[in-house]
Design a protein around this motif. Sequence first.
Motif, PDB file in Angstrom:
ATOM      1  N   ASN A 164       0.795  -1.337   0.170  1.00  0.00           N
ATOM      2  CA  ASN A 164       0.007   0.056   0.018  1.00  0.00           C
ATOM      3  C   ASN A 164       0.904   1.319   0.094  1.00  0.00           C
ATOM      4  N   VAL A 165       2.027   1.279   0.837  1.00  0.00           N
ATOM      5  CA  VAL A 165       2.932   2.480   0.861  1.00  0.00           C
ATOM      6  C   VAL A 165       3.329   2.826  -0.786  1.00  0.00           C
ATOM      7  N   HIS A 166       3.583   1.487  -1.645  1.00  0.00           N
ATOM      8  CA  HIS A 166       4.245   2.065  -3.052  1.00  0.00           C
ATOM      9  C   HIS A 166       3.015   2.434  -3.657  1.00  0.00           C
ATOM     10  N   LEU A 167       1.843   2.049  -3.420  1.00  0.00           N
ATOM     11  CA  LEU A 167       0.798   2.543  -4.246  1.00  0.00           C
ATOM     12  C   LEU A 167       0.442   4.179  -3.873  1.00  0.00           C
ATOM     13  N   ILE A 168       0.629   4.244  -2.527  1.00  0.00           N
ATOM     14  CA  ILE A 168       0.330   5.946  -2.206  1.00  0.00           C
ATOM     15  C   ILE A 168       1.383   6.658  -2.571  1.00  0.00           C
ATOM     16  N   LEU A 169       2.760   6.125  -2.517  1.00  0.00           N
ATOM     17  CA  LEU A 169       3.791   7.014  -3.342  1.00  0.00           C
ATOM     18  C   LEU A 169       3.721   7.347  -4.692  1.00  0.00           C
ATOM     19  N   VAL A 170       3.253   6.385  -5.560  1.00  0.00           N
ATOM     20  CA  VAL A 170       2.898   6.777  -6.810  1.00  0.00           C
ATOM     21  C   VAL A 170       1.957   7.630  -6.955  1.00  0.00           C
ATOM     22  N   CYS A 171       0.755   7.696  -6.207  1.00  0.00           N
ATOM     23  CA  CYS A 171      -0.092   8.565  -6.397  1.00  0.00           C
ATOM     24  C   CYS A 171       0.396   9.967  -5.925  1.00  0.00           C
ATOM     25  N   ILE A 172       1.119  10.162  -4.883  1.00  0.00           N
ATOM     26  CA  ILE A 172       1.932  11.103  -4.279  1.00  0.00           C
ATOM     27  C   ILE A 172       2.689  11.877  -5.523  1.00  0.00           C
ATOM     28  N   SER A 173       3.728  11.117  -6.035  1.00  0.00           N
ATOM     29  CA  SER A 173       4.275  11.542  -6.918  1.00  0.00           C
ATOM     30  C   SER A 173       3.841  11.968  -8.368  1.00  0.00           C
ATOM     31  N   ALA A 174       2.747  11.205  -8.736  1.00  0.00           N
ATOM     32  CA  ALA A 174       1.701  11.581  -9.886  1.00  0.00           C
ATOM     33  C   ALA A 174       1.273  12.908  -9.630  1.00  0.00           C
ATOM     34  N   ALA A 175       0.817  13.021  -8.413  1.00  0.00           N
ATOM     35  CA  ALA A 175      -0.218  14.460  -8.030  1.00  0.00           C
ATOM     36  C   ALA A 175       0.834  15.563  -7.891  1.00  0.00           C
ATOM     37  N   MET A 176       2.006  15.317  -7.524  1.00  0.00           N
ATOM     38  CA  MET A 176       2.985  16.493  -7.375  1.00  0.00           C
ATOM     39  C   MET A 176       3.462  16.906  -8.719  1.00  0.00           C
ATOM     40  N   MET A 177       3.731  15.976  -9.701  1.00  0.00           N
ATOM     41  CA  MET A 177       4.139  16.117 -10.973  1.00  0.00           C
ATOM     42  C   MET A 177       3.215  17.018 -11.958  1.00  0.00           C
ATOM     43  N   GLY A 178       1.839  16.543 -11.624  1.00  0.00           N
ATOM     44  CA  GLY A 178       0.849  17.257 -12.203  1.00  0.00           C
ATOM     45  C   GLY A 178       0.571  18.721 -11.778  1.00  0.00           C
ATOM     46  N   LEU A 179       0.541  18.926 -10.496  1.00  0.00           N
ATOM     47  CA  LEU A 179       0.589  20.159  -9.666  1.00  0.00           C
ATOM     48  C   LEU A 179       1.705  21.184 -10.079  1.00  0.00           C
ATOM     49  N   CYS A 180       2.909  20.468 -10.297  1.00  0.00           N
ATOM     50  CA  CYS A 180       3.917  21.400 -10.677  1.00  0.00           C
ATOM     51  C   CYS A 180       3.731  21.879 -12.425  1.00  0.00           C
ATOM     52  N   LEU A 181       3.345  20.874 -13.176  1.00  0.00           N
ATOM     53  CA  LEU A 181       2.933  21.164 -14.520  1.00  0.00           C
ATOM     54  C   LEU A 181       2.085  22.161 -14.713  1.00  0.00           C
ATOM     55  N   TYR A 182       0.759  22.043 -13.811  1.00  0.00           N
ATOM     56  CA  TYR A 182      -0.219  22.843 -13.868  1.00  0.00           C
ATOM     57  C   TYR A 182       0.106  24.242 -13.492  1.00  0.00           C
ATOM     58  N   LEU A 183       0.912  24.415 -12.482  1.00  0.00           N
ATOM     59  CA  LEU A 183       1.439  25.715 -11.816  1.00  0.00           C
ATOM     60  C   LEU A 183       2.410  26.444 -12.809  1.00  0.00           C
ATOM     61  N   ALA A 184       3.141  25.596 -13.546  1.00  0.00           N
ATOM     62  CA  ALA A 184       3.965  26.220 -14.549  1.00  0.00           C
ATOM     63  C   ALA A 184       3.280  26.736 -15.704  1.00  0.00           C
ATOM     64  N   LYS A 185       2.258  25.975 -16.032  1.00  0.00           N
ATOM     65  CA  LYS A 185       1.467  26.554 -17.220  1.00  0.00           C
ATOM     66  C   LYS A 185       0.640  27.869 -16.745  1.00  0.00           C
ATOM     67  N   VAL A 186       0.006  27.721 -15.646  1.00  0.00           N
ATOM     68  CA  VAL A 186      -1.036  28.915 -15.251  1.00  0.00           C
ATOM     69  C   VAL A 186      -0.200  29.985 -15.070  1.00  0.00           C
ATOM     70  N   LEU A 187       0.668  29.914 -14.340  1.00  0.00           N
ATOM     71  CA  LEU A 187       1.725  31.180 -13.751  1.00  0.00           C
ATOM     72  C   LEU A 187       2.868  31.281 -14.751  1.00  0.00           C
ATOM     73  N   HIS A 188       2.818  30.743 -15.995  1.00  0.00           N
ATOM     74  CA  HIS A 188       3.942  30.931 -16.804  1.00  0.00           C
ATOM     75  C   HIS A 188       5.429  31.015 -16.224  1.00  0.00           C
ATOM     76  N   ILE A 189       5.415  29.911 -15.409  1.00  0.00           N
ATOM     77  CA  ILE A 189       6.802  29.759 -14.624  1.00  0.00           C
ATOM     78  C   ILE A 189       7.541  28.636 -15.672  1.00  0.00           C
ATOM     79  N   LYS A 190       8.633  28.873 -16.197  1.00  0.00           N
ATOM     80  CA  LYS A 190       9.165  27.904 -17.107  1.00  0.00           C
ATOM     81  C   LYS A 190      10.169  27.150 -16.222  1.00  0.00           C
ATOM     82  N   TRP A 191      10.823  27.703 -15.228  1.00  0.00           N
ATOM     83  CA  TRP A 191      11.874  26.827 -14.320  1.00  0.00           C
ATOM     84  C   TRP A 191      10.901  25.838 -13.384  1.00  0.00           C
TER      85      TRP A 191
END
Length: 248
Positions: free
Chosen positions: A198-225
């Motif tokens: 279950n820990v592996h499953l939770i970590l996959v979800c956390i990493s996917a959510a964090m990756m998606g959040l970073c890409l979304y903020l980069a697109k909305v806020l126009h932050i290339k870095w």
Amino acid sequence: MTTQRILAAGDPASTDIWALANSPVLWFCALGVFAVIFVQCILYSRAVKKAAPHVDMPLAEVKESFRAGAVASIGPSLAVVLVAIALLALFGTPAVLVRIGLIGSAAAETGSASISASTMGAALGGDSYTQQVFGVAFMAMSLSGAMWMICTLIMTPLLKKGGNTLSKRNPAVMALVPTAALLGAFSALTIAELPKSNVHLILVCISAAMMGLCLYLAKVLHIKWLKEWALGIAIVVSIVAAYFLHTA
């Protein structure tokens, strides 16, 4: 003490692995590997700068691509460093540097070393882990990594010819093949982690959510870095989350 270690380095039955693992020959090989990698980086960088004008690619985009690649490599490099630290106690610094500096899989090569040691009635890091066993295990790891490189050397020209033929017949399909291959490779690696716990499953979800959040903020806020650092941030957050989940 130094004399004893030199004599121990020539005794196959000795359990003083470090007398052999830290030998000057292995250090020379490790430095040679990284010297080749450094020269390759310089040659590839020069080749890219020369080819950029022919494909109408501005120098600013070239520098941005280099920066994005360098930043994106930080995250995966952390995983390599963690694996290297775990292997230091078994194979010593030079051997580990040689292995992480070449193409291959740490899990596959460690498995090769473990199997080769078991055929000699020994276990990695155990009381029966002698210099002779270390030599055989390290050779098994090296042969395992060498096969990766030989397959790459043989298959790359064949795949290039197939890619050129396919691009002439159907350019649209060829444009999708690299993306599909990357998605398939990373999906296979991700799916393989899900059933472990279950820990592996939770970590996959956390990493996917964090990756998606970073890409979304980069697109909305126009932050290339932020887009460039997204992979590294997702990996670091997952490592921290794994620590707290494990201790809990």
